[in-house]
Scaffold this active site. Structure first.
Site, PDB file in Angstrom:
ATOM      1  CG  HIS A 152      48.993  43.244  76.109  1.00 39.54           C
ATOM      2  ND1 HIS A 152      49.011  44.174  77.109  1.00 39.54           N
ATOM      3  CD2 HIS A 152      49.557  42.133  76.612  1.00 39.54           C
ATOM      4  CE1 HIS A 152      49.562  43.629  78.186  1.00 39.54           C
ATOM      5  NE2 HIS A 152      49.899  42.409  77.915  1.00 39.54           N
ATOM      6  CG  HIS A 161      54.883  40.895  77.291  1.00 44.23           C
ATOM      7  ND1 HIS A 161      54.375  41.761  76.349  1.00 44.23           N
ATOM      8  CD2 HIS A 161      53.814  40.416  77.968  1.00 44.23           C
ATOM      9  CE1 HIS A 161      53.048  41.809  76.470  1.00 44.23           C
ATOM     10  NE2 HIS A 161      52.690  40.994  77.429  1.00 44.23           N
TER      11      HIS A 161
END
Ligand SMILES: Nc1ncnc2c1ncn2[C@@H]1O[C@H](COP(=O)(O)OP(=O)(O)O)[C@@H](O)[C@H]1O
Ligand SMILES: Nc1ncnc2c1ncn2[C@@H]1O[C@H](COP(=O)(O)OP(=O)(O)O)[C@@H](O)[C@H]1O
Ligand SMILES: [Mg+2]
Ligand SMILES: [Mg+2]
Ligand SMILES: [Mg+2]
Ligand SMILES: [Mg+2]
Lengths: 327, 213, 327, 213
Positions: A216, A54
């Site tokens: 995700h 991320h």
């Protein structure tokens, strides 16, 4: 799989090494994959973290005015309790530590266990759970909403509050206010590839996009055809505004790229979002456009609104100096 | 048939699981891609590979110590949901084993039950939430019943195994209440939970290993 | 083509509108596609620009300590002379204006013509031409080397010098020193798509990458198979170090993403680059990792080295506050 | 055959070029993709579409004014290399036309020569550099020779056209010294220069238009 990596098993370690080489004010604790400020301050410590992939979250937000330590898990996997414990230890200067957790059961379980371990070491630890993604229904029955890009606002505001020397309870109060006031909604146009898996986790057709996709690659709420920036802005804003009444307020706005979407497109989207907000009598006080909470090389974006009051405005404007955010 | 599991045996079992998981890459990854974030296979595989690397150290330990160490290794290597869940499970199982050096079928039952409880507690979850619990819970229940009924070791183990398989399959129609599948519009209905699959693999492998030796 | 845009013909305008909405300290002059600082300073004016599609270049570098105005052309097309003239006018506070041009014949022709027009208005204009891309042979016969990511260092150093109140000649001297001391080398892993064309300008196989690709998708020097980060770092550094002797010096380092390459990969690459430089007795004084000079959604990266002396170190460290770079 | 081109005629010619270019999207884009940055078609098309939009204004102008305006429009709409090059060409041509309201073949020759010179000057380039000049230069030379030889209008125009076509084709084997093709390892050898192609299209279209009317 085309990635600038060496062994897929070492991506997190090598990335964190690369981060501290570029940012010598940060320290890297190998094995536990913690990044912390080299020079500690006497104040409430802030720790965030989660799976890797991320970037710039979370290590990119360590620095003056934001986090004291960031804990990295493997790609898309929550960091283990021993890692989080090390983050807590590094962030602790005796004033207690606040954990900023995103609402995934993996993160919650690991951070909770770390909290128990830290408390056994007599470190006072509190935690808040960010759940800003309106793509998921809010629920007390199941895990409920995910935490996504809005987390960055929580880092910023709680970080600014901690820097004033406020108590752990006060910092936690601000973090919770930020969470209460924040809503996000995202969409994806192309998947990402886990380095250890080597192929895309989902597929989208030539002209397909997915509204509400998680960071995700968790499935979203609707698969649809490619949209114009105007339409996308409408779809994303509509979901957010239906969930929380921002009318008449001032907001912080984040137009976030998921990794592979060029800045040009994010600015075009921002242009449309701000038009819609203006129409709805929502005043944008400060805007952040860029890659703040990504999903490897996923193409797509998210939009986050944060309702501001005088206290939050001051905290949003307070100086911060981290690799990924400088105010 | 009598069951005796010492550290050496448990390590042999771990090696078989590692092989089984290694071979299931595409299927398990895909299940977690469909309903989650796609990393469950990578997580589990990393964990078991780590256990293989630590083989020398592990087999030299007493059984309880070994379980404790396995828990720590899985927890810190795997991360994610499965890391902390299996980690908690093994740590609690280690306590149940205490300083015994072998498991018989009664201790095995207690160990599995301890693991089940640890996972439910850490995960704040119950059977029916579409998780790995749904493979472990019926397996444990059926093992207990079989022992109570006085079935022989082999039969009791078959119950354990069949419980896991049925449990795993039952997740297909469940709506997820924990885990990433709960973010889906349809709550993952129509797809087996990947965590239930790898849990089932472990139980199947255990039963097959014990029945062969 | 999956892009967050409306009409492909309006991408530049809408993007610039989105930029000023996010950055109210900047002003947008529509039609001529110029972004300039709202509050003017009495100092040598700095103007840069070029085709769009390289965001955050160039508008992202307008602000305190860097550029006074940025001029945007259409995607990958140099801005026309009338646009550049407007940029010059906005940057001019009577102390003269320096044009920072990248070495493409299109840019040179358009900026030169604008310079002639500005001189007819009695504005003193000087220009420098950045040519840092060692993938192309240096040549006086042909156009010679391209200007790529090293341009950002020239913006930074000349900008810092101008902020000290230095004369046009002095600012130009610093810009030229920066250009002399800068070398870059890039590579691409996936192509970009011009919004107006709708399909990729080139194709790369499943396992192919192209070393030395330009930031407009101009072909590179070598097509080869996917490499590890270690190998890539070696290839890129080797070309740079063969071209200019950095041994024993301190350098500024930029590890630049072309648009679709995640930060994780850039940091992993940075880790390898810094190892190589250390071995070669080159000390990295300051590192920039991120998307600084992109190529729409191209996947790939470039590495830039800037040899520093005391003067340049001070200028590199001088504060700047722009959307894309804050020091 | 006598040649007379006024503003009205020139606008008709512009419309034909716009059509021709619009239809050549794939070919020209691909050529510029191979050797450059892929935008040459988009640039030229944008420019000519802009001229179409300005039709009312343009046809109402005197020829020289019209050329001046075309130059400004192309320069500011197109940008890039071709914008400033065609812009400079039309501005210089406007001067050559002065306040004449019509072109005959002699003025056409002078206009084309002025355009050629403007492009060479602005581009700091010569014939043989693998650019649009390589289509325009031989075309102008052959037109001049034809006129000197006293060939009739139709024949002279065919020379103009054939010069452009041959010149365009000759760029295939050239090494680029200007333009983005010079960044290539092989300097673009083996591919026709896209700027030469669109230049050739314009000349061909002009000749065909004049011969038809
Ligand atoms: N709260 C929970 N309680 C029990 N099991 C859970 C819980 N959350 C997730 N799981 C199990 O973990 C599996 C996912 O593991 P994994 O993919 O390794 O972790 P993550 O979800 O963090 O990516 C799910 O398939 C489910 O079986
Ligand atoms: N210096 C120059 N002199 C003459 N013609 C040039 C020059 N540079 C480029 N060209 C011509 O311009 C064409 C490219 O135009 P275009 O693609 O529109 O611009 P850009 O190269 O800026 O993308 C080339 O094919 C070539 O014919
Ligand atoms: Mg995960
Ligand atoms: Mg998972
Ligand atoms: Mg171009
Ligand atoms: Mg071009």
């Amino acid at each position: 799989m085309k990635k600038i990596i060496n062994n897929p098993n070492n991506v997190v370690t090598e990335m964190l090494q690369g981060i501290v080489k570029a940012n010598p004010q940060l320290e890297y604790f190998s094995g536990v994959e913690v990044i912390a400020k080299r020079v500690k301050e006497k104040k409430v410590g802030l720790v965030s973290g989660g799976g890797s992939g991320h970037e710039p979250a979370h290590a990119g937000y360590v620095g003056k005015g934001m986090l004291d330590a960031a804990v990295a898990g493997n790609v898309f996997a929550s960091p283990s309790p021993d890692r989080v414990l090390k983050g807590i230890q590094e962030a602790n200067s005796g004033e207690g530590v606040l954990l900023i957790i995103k609402n995934y059961s993996g993160d919650i379980m690991n951070f909770d266990m770390a909290k128990e371990l830290a408390e056994m070491e007599d470190i006072r630890v509190e935690s808040v759970v960010v759940k800003d993604d309106v793509a998921v229904e809010d629920s007390t029955h199941s895990t409920g909403r995910r935490g996504i890009a809005g987390t960055v606002f929580v880092h910023k505001l709680a970080g600014a509050k901690a820097t004033t020397g406020a108590s752990l309870d006060e910092v936690k109060r601000v973090a919770e206010k930020a969470i209460t006031n924040t809503r996000s909604m995202g969409m994806a146009m192309a998947p990402c590839i886990l380095p250890g898996v080597g192929k895309a986790g989902f597929e989208l057709g030539e002209n397909q996009i997915e509204i509400g996709m998680g960071i995700h690659g968790e499935p979203g709420v609707q698969r649809t055809t490619v949209k114009t920036a105007v339409e996308l802005a409408e779809i994303l804003c509509e979901k957010i505004l239906a969930d929380y009444d921002f009318t008449g307020s001032e907001v912080g706005l984040m137009v976030n790229g998921l990794g592979a979407t060029p800045l040009m497109e994010l600015y075009i989207l921002n242009n449309e979002i701000e038009k819609i907000l203006m129409e709805k009598n929502i005043r944008v006080y400060r805007t952040f456009v860029g890659n703040y909470m990504t999903s490897l090389e996923m193409a797509g974006c998210s939009v986050t609104l944060l309702k501001l009051d005088d206290e939050l405005k001051e905290l949003l404007d307070a100086p911060c100096d981290t690799p990924a955010m400088k105010v | 048939m009598e069951i005796r599991i010492n550290s050496q045996n448990y390590m042999e079992y771990i090696e078989l699981v590692a092989k089984k998981i290694e071979a299931s890459k595409d299927y398990v990854s895909e299940l977690d891609s469909i309903t989650g974030d796609g990393d469950h296979w990578a997580n589990m595989n990393m964990g078991f590979q780590k256990l293989l690397e630590s083989k020398q150290e592990l087999v030299a330990m007493r059984l309880g110590q070994m379980f404790q160490k396995i828990g720590m290794l899985i927890m810190s290597t795997v991360g994610g949901s499965s890391g902390v869940l299996y980690g908690s499970a093994y740590l609690k199982a280690a306590k149940t084993i205490g300083d015994k050096t072998e498991m018989d079928i009664h201790l095995l039952r207690d160990v599995l039950e301890a693991e089940l409880n640890a996972i439910m507690e850490r995960g704040n979850a119950k059977p029916g939430y579409k998780t790995m619990i749904d493979a472990l819970y019926p397996a444990v229940i059926r093992l207990k019943e079989a022992i109570e009924k006085g079935l022989d070791g082999h039969e009791a183990l078959q119950e354990l195994k069949q419980g896991a398989i049925d449990g795993m399959n039952s997740t297909k129609d469940m709506e997820a209440i924990r885990g990433r599948a709960c973010y889906q519009a349809n709550k993952g209905v129509g797809h087996i939970d990947p965590g239930a699959v790898t849990m089932c693999y472990q139980i199947e492998t255990l039963v097959e290993y014990l029945c062969k030796s």
